[in-house]
Scaffold this motif. Structure first.
Motif, PDB file in Angstrom:
ATOM      1  N   PRO A 153      38.963  33.096  30.682  1.00 57.81           N
ATOM      2  CA  PRO A 153      40.176  32.559  31.323  1.00 57.81           C
ATOM      3  C   PRO A 153      40.644  33.412  32.503  1.00 57.81           C
ATOM      4  N   PHE A 154      40.403  34.701  32.407  1.00 54.48           N
ATOM      5  CA  PHE A 154      40.786  35.537  33.549  1.00 54.48           C
ATOM      6  C   PHE A 154      39.834  36.723  33.660  1.00 54.48           C
ATOM      7  N   GLU A 155      39.262  36.901  34.818  1.00 56.53           N
ATOM      8  CA  GLU A 155      38.395  38.059  35.049  1.00 56.53           C
ATOM      9  C   GLU A 155      38.545  38.468  36.512  1.00 56.53           C
ATOM     10  N   GLY A 156      38.133  39.661  36.775  1.00 49.60           N
ATOM     11  CA  GLY A 156      38.278  40.084  38.157  1.00 49.60           C
ATOM     12  C   GLY A 156      37.686  41.451  38.393  1.00 49.60           C
ATOM     13  N   ALA A 157      37.741  41.867  39.637  1.00 47.86           N
ATOM     14  CA  ALA A 157      37.246  43.177  40.024  1.00 47.86           C
ATOM     15  C   ALA A 157      37.993  43.625  41.263  1.00 47.86           C
ATOM     16  N   ALA A 158      38.180  44.914  41.370  1.00 53.86           N
ATOM     17  CA  ALA A 158      38.813  45.450  42.573  1.00 53.86           C
ATOM     18  C   ALA A 158      38.048  46.692  42.991  1.00 53.86           C
ATOM     19  N   GLN A 159      37.935  46.891  44.285  1.00 55.34           N
ATOM     20  CA  GLN A 159      37.169  48.028  44.787  1.00 55.34           C
ATOM     21  C   GLN A 159      37.918  48.678  45.935  1.00 55.34           C
ATOM     22  N   VAL A 160      37.853  49.986  45.972  1.00 58.78           N
ATOM     23  CA  VAL A 160      38.278  50.684  47.184  1.00 58.78           C
ATOM     24  C   VAL A 160      37.064  51.455  47.673  1.00 58.78           C
ATOM     25  N   PHE A 161      36.916  51.572  48.978  1.00 58.23           N
ATOM     26  CA  PHE A 161      35.735  52.247  49.495  1.00 58.23           C
ATOM     27  C   PHE A 161      36.047  52.921  50.826  1.00 58.23           C
ATOM     28  N   GLY A 162      35.220  53.872  51.149  1.00 56.55           N
ATOM     29  CA  GLY A 162      35.428  54.581  52.394  1.00 56.55           C
ATOM     30  C   GLY A 162      34.132  55.179  52.901  1.00 56.55           C
ATOM     31  N   ALA A 173      39.163  42.718  46.500  1.00 50.59           N
ATOM     32  CA  ALA A 173      39.514  42.305  45.136  1.00 50.59           C
ATOM     33  C   ALA A 173      39.091  40.872  44.926  1.00 50.59           C
ATOM     34  N   LYS A 174      38.662  40.587  43.713  1.00 47.56           N
ATOM     35  CA  LYS A 174      38.406  39.182  43.386  1.00 47.56           C
ATOM     36  C   LYS A 174      38.889  38.874  41.980  1.00 47.56           C
ATOM     37  N   VAL A 175      39.380  37.667  41.827  1.00 45.75           N
ATOM     38  CA  VAL A 175      39.804  37.209  40.507  1.00 45.75           C
ATOM     39  C   VAL A 175      39.202  35.829  40.279  1.00 45.75           C
ATOM     40  N   GLY A 176      39.125  35.448  39.030  1.00 43.23           N
ATOM     41  CA  GLY A 176      38.604  34.131  38.722  1.00 43.23           C
ATOM     42  C   GLY A 176      38.927  33.808  37.289  1.00 43.23           C
ATOM     43  N   LEU A 691      31.839  56.315  49.635  1.00 48.50           N
ATOM     44  CA  LEU A 691      32.262  56.319  48.239  1.00 48.50           C
ATOM     45  C   LEU A 691      32.891  54.974  47.922  1.00 48.50           C
ATOM     46  N   MET A 692      32.514  54.432  46.777  1.00 53.14           N
ATOM     47  CA  MET A 692      33.140  53.205  46.340  1.00 53.14           C
ATOM     48  C   MET A 692      33.564  53.364  44.888  1.00 53.14           C
ATOM     49  N   VAL A 693      34.788  53.012  44.607  1.00 51.29           N
ATOM     50  CA  VAL A 693      35.290  53.033  43.237  1.00 51.29           C
ATOM     51  C   VAL A 693      35.753  51.621  42.901  1.00 51.29           C
ATOM     52  N   GLY A 694      35.183  51.086  41.856  1.00 52.24           N
ATOM     53  CA  GLY A 694      35.518  49.709  41.506  1.00 52.24           C
ATOM     54  C   GLY A 694      35.901  49.578  40.052  1.00 52.24           C
ATOM     55  N   LEU A 695      36.747  48.622  39.776  1.00 52.73           N
ATOM     56  CA  LEU A 695      37.186  48.361  38.414  1.00 52.73           C
ATOM     57  C   LEU A 695      36.897  46.897  38.104  1.00 52.73           C
ATOM     58  N   GLU A 696      36.179  46.666  37.004  1.00 53.70           N
ATOM     59  CA  GLU A 696      35.892  45.283  36.600  1.00 53.70           C
ATOM     60  C   GLU A 696      36.672  44.962  35.353  1.00 53.70           C
ATOM     61  N   PHE A 697      37.369  43.861  35.382  1.00 51.10           N
ATOM     62  CA  PHE A 697      38.161  43.498  34.203  1.00 51.10           C
ATOM     63  C   PHE A 697      37.990  42.024  33.861  1.00 51.10           C
TER      64      PHE A 697
END
Lengths: 697, 156
Positions: A153-162, A173-176, A691-697
């Motif tokens: 029902p809800f999933e997503g991911a967000a990333q910061v990078f440099g 960021a993406k959600v779905g 560097l990329m830091v991402g969170l998947e939820f």
């Protein structure tokens, strides 16, 4: 290629979870590898999201450069265009979810106009793919997929990078979610980068000496903003979705040279490395894509509809040139292109061994130009094509395929006159016509046939195919000065559709430890459209006219993967390409932007400590390119040392992903033969850490 | 069909091998710098006068054509970093700048050519800094460009 594309698309749509075969990852199933090799008689490489995450670079194409046979032609640090086996621009196709991505493909100074963080996975098809895509798919196809269907029902991911080299910072960021028969997806990406650093204090070009401040390439900063929304419905083998996406980017051009001209300006470029002054460009790409599939056990119907609006403006300080007085305003060129595409396809099985596919497509395009500079006339074009393709499974380890396609295209170009007068005698001046009103019709029949054969640890493939390309308006109708490159370009209204014949082979061997793949090819063009430099002058600049010549090319890619132990992996891969013009004024010469040979060697250490992780080191070696054609320069070989590391951390139900990448560790100064700035002797970027830091939820 | 095609491919491969030893010109032509050449960096000319253009051109195989183009540098849009740095006048807006652009043919089959042209300077043009551009091609269409900064001043 039809197979892999459609299968890939349907696999993505209908599989309960992502069934991507991870070619470059760590969890490769040998049977899956072999199955993938048996799926198509063409050479294709599938690129997983994991690969894209681990190899994230300044642009999507730079991320994909690790694939043998794929190169990025870069303009600055945040923009690049793809080439497959040395063929780029209108000689290859980029698709998104099966629809051809329409930008200003012919231009070499802007990028792909695509959000690389929105892509779920990609596939590179090497070799002719006219059957499914019609015109342009000569060198190959880059298929990008943004069609992952959410499972919760809800999933997503967000990333910061440099990135350190150009001070890039970004957020994506993406959600779905899926609610019974309905699903949605949304994503957004923001990127901002400063001028990029090169390992030199100055640049020497002709007799000009350009001093750089802090080793920064003035005014190469840029930014990018992308977003998309998808809404979909799926039930009982029926699936439909609509996706609206927009990609905007603005980036500066190196301030000390615009095109090939060295410039001095009153603008204080050194005031900030993050601002974007003149000359600059902005590009916006709006896309509305509808995708519908209806399938049961016996057949599958697919329909795609798309609208794309591609806008591009290039601004520079107004200066007089030849007979052109100082223009008003900074708008040098503006392109506004609308593309409408419709595609239908059917797949059905019969007599248990045959799988038949047929399809048709139509496309309508309108490209309007304005601004004080002129390169291509405004035009409209309409094309339609239809194909049929059969895949015949003789036995489990022997598959034959063959197909045929017919295309018709109509191009109408509008006349264009200079907005200023040019003297033609002592007393008379005229507004010179740079392009005449003209209509052309083109017809093409293309075909392809192939075989897959597997025995023991081996898979052999062969594919032979014809592909084509409709001449673009620039090639047909240009008649004027290209101040960017300082040449007079003259089109040829009589050009025929460019045709290409190609024989591809694939040799694949795999046991549990070692995987070897060799992909050789032979390619022949009876009428390659070539912009031929001449010894003559028109209006003070060297005349280049479009001509067609016979061209022969051959080459190969090779890759060896060695799983030394459960912790260590080694990889060696390389590519070679030879091209020669067999007729015409440049008989014996190669083609422009010939890719030099390259070899990559790398080792990777894999570990599992509170989640999977890896660390790797890679050496990238590129050969000297002495095979050039006027006005190119030879480019010396070079090598760079690169490192990468990644780690997943499980945080409850979420996963934290960290990826670290170091390019050009030794800060080597080198030139890329196919880079836009190569012409003005600008070296490639120096050492960079990302560097990329991402969170998947 | 397929067989024919394969033999065609093979034929091409053979052709490619046999024709590769043909002599390709990979060298640019040369605009020879010397004290007797004209104009030289920072030269000054008078309105209504003549620029006695004289340069020696050379190529390893055969020369193509050449072009002379003169445009103003009132906005200091380019700068030369060559050994000699000329002093530029103040920046200004062009009123009636001199625009000269003419192409010249070099006789066929020569690899050395002394180009001499008298270029008349109009009387009604803006005085100031100009760029004198020499563009030279060879038969294989390699191009050499030479830029010379000159100054046009009022007639004496």
């Amino acid at each position: 290629m039809t197979l892999t594309t459609i299968l890939a698309a349907t696999a993505m749509l209908f599989a309960a979870n992502d069934s991507t075969i991870v070619l470059h990852g760590v969890t490769v199933v040998d049977a899956a590898k072999r199955d993938f090799q048996m799926k198509s008689s063409q050479n294709s490489v599938r690129v997983s999201q994991t690969y894209l995450e681990e190899n994230v670079a300044g642009s999507l194409m730079q991320s994909l450069e690790g694939i043998p046979g794929v190169k990025a032609m870069s303009i600055g640090s945040g923009q690049s265009k793809p080439t497959i086996r040395g063929l780029g621009f209108n000689r290859m196709v980029v698709t998104e979810d099966g629809i051809k991505h329409e930008g200003q493909q012919w231009g070499d100074d802007h990028g792909l106009e695509m959000d690389q963080f929105a892509i779920d996975h990609a596939e590179v098809v090497k070799g002719p793919a006219a059957l499914l895509h019609g015109s342009d798919a000569i060198g190959g196809v880059l298929n990008l997929f943004t069609n992952h269907v959410p499972v919760t029902p809800f999933e997503g991911a967000a990333q910061v990078f440099g990135r350190t080299n150009n001070g890039q910072i970004g957020f994506s960021a993406k959600v779905g979610g899926r609610h019974k028969r309905f699903f949605y997806r949304a994503n957004m990406t923001f990127v901002d980068y400063a001028d990029y650093k090169v390992p030199t204090d100055s640049i020497q070009y002709y007799s000009y000496y350009i001093r750089l401040k802090d080793r920064c390439l003035r005014n190469t900063a840029g930014k990018e903003q992308d977003g998309s929304v998808t809404l979909g419905y799926m039930h009982n083998g029926f699936h439909t979705d609509i996706r609206v996406s927009d990609s905007y980017s603005k980036s500066g051009f190196f301030a000390n040279a615009h095109g090939l001209e060295v410039r001095l300006s009153d603008i204080d470029y050194d005031h900030s490395s993050r601002d974007i002054d003149l000359p600059y460009q902005w590009v916006n790409h709006l896309k509305v894509l509808s995708h519908t599939v209806w399938q049961n056990d016996r057949w599958m119907l697919e329909a795609n509809l798309a609208y794309q609006k591609n806008m591009r403006e290039e601004h520079s300080e107004p200066v007089s040139h030849g007979y052109m007085p100082i223009p008003d305003g900074s708008l040098e060129r503006r392109f506004s292109k609308d593309t409408y595409t419709g595609k239908v396809g059917i797949r059905c099985g019969f007599a248990s061994q045959h799988e038949l596919r047929a399809g048709a497509s139509v496309e309508h395009q309108r490209n309007k130009q304005s601004g004080w500079g002129f390169i291509i006339p405004s035009f409209t074009s309409t094309s339609a094509g239809a194909y049929v393709f059969d895949r015949y499974t003789v036995q489990e380890n022997l598959i034959l395929n063959a197909g045929m396609r017919y295309d018709h295209a109509h191009t109408h170009m509008h006349h264009y006159e200079d907005w200023y007068e040019t003297p033609i005698s002592a007393t008379e001046s005229v507004f010179k016509q740079r392009s005449a009103e003209m209509s052309r019709n083109f017809n093409s029949i293309t075909w392809s046939a192939g075989i897959n054969y597997g025995t023991g640890n081996w898979v052999f493939k062969a594919n032979v195919g014809k592909s084509f390309r409709v001449p673009i308006p620039k090639e047909l109708g240009a008649d004027g000065i290209n101040y960017h490159i300082f040449r007079y370009e003259k089109g040829n209204p009589q050009l025929d559709p460019e045709e290409s014949y190609q024989l591809d082979c694939g040799i694949f061997w795999d046991n549990q430890v070692l995987t070897i793949q060799i992909d050789p090819y032979l390619n022949y063009f009876p009428n390659y459209i070539y912009m031929n430099p001449t010894p003559d002058y028109v209006e003070g600049l060297q005349l280049y006219n479009y001509a067609q010549s016979r061209v022969f090319r051959w080459g190969f890619e090779a890759q060896v993967d060695y799983a030394i132990s459960s912790h260590w992996e080694a990889q060696l891969k390389g590519e070679y390409l030879y091209a020669e013009q067999l007729s015409g004024e440049k008989k014996g010469y190669t083609l422009p932007f010939s890719t030099p040979w390259s070899v990559d060697g790398g080792v990777k250490y894999l570990f599992d400590w509170k989640g999977k992780g890896f660390a790797g080191l890679n050496a990238h070696i590129v050969g000297t390119q002495n095979e050039i054609v006027p006005p190119e320069k030879t480019t010396k070989g070079h090598w760079t040392l690169n490192a990468s590391a990644g780690k997943h951390f499980a945080l409850g139900a979420t996963t934290l992903k960290v990826a670290l990448h170091a390019d050009n560790l030794l800060n080597k100064r080198y030139y890329d033969h196919t880079s836009y700035y190569r012409l003005i002797d600008v070296p490639e970027p120096g050492r960079n850490f990302s560097l990329m830091v991402g969170l998947e939820f | 069909m397929k067989k024919n095609f394969l033999s065609l491919m093979l034929l091409c491969a053979l052709c490619a091998c046999s024709s590769s030893d043909e002599e390709k010109d990979m060298t640019k032509p040369e605009v020879v710098e010397s004290d007797t050449a004209c104009p030289l960096e920072c030269d000054t000319y008078h309105k209504g006068g003549t620029i006695p253009f004289k340069y020696l051109f050379k190529d390893n195989q055969e020369l193509g054509n050449f072009n002379i183009e003169i445009h103003n540098n009132f906005d200091h849009h380019t700068h030369s970093g060559s050994a000699v740095e000329c002093e530029l006048g103040a920046q200004k807006q062009p009123q009636n700048p001199w625009v000269y652009n003419k192409s010249f043919e070099i006789p066929e089959g020569v690899s050395t050519y002394l180009a001499e042209e008298g270029i008349a300077i109009p009387t009604d043009i803006d005085a100031g800094d100009y760029h004198f551009m020499i563009r030279l091609t060879d038969k294989a269409s390699w191009q050499q460009i030479k830029s010379v900064a000159i100054k046009i001043v009022d007639a004496e």
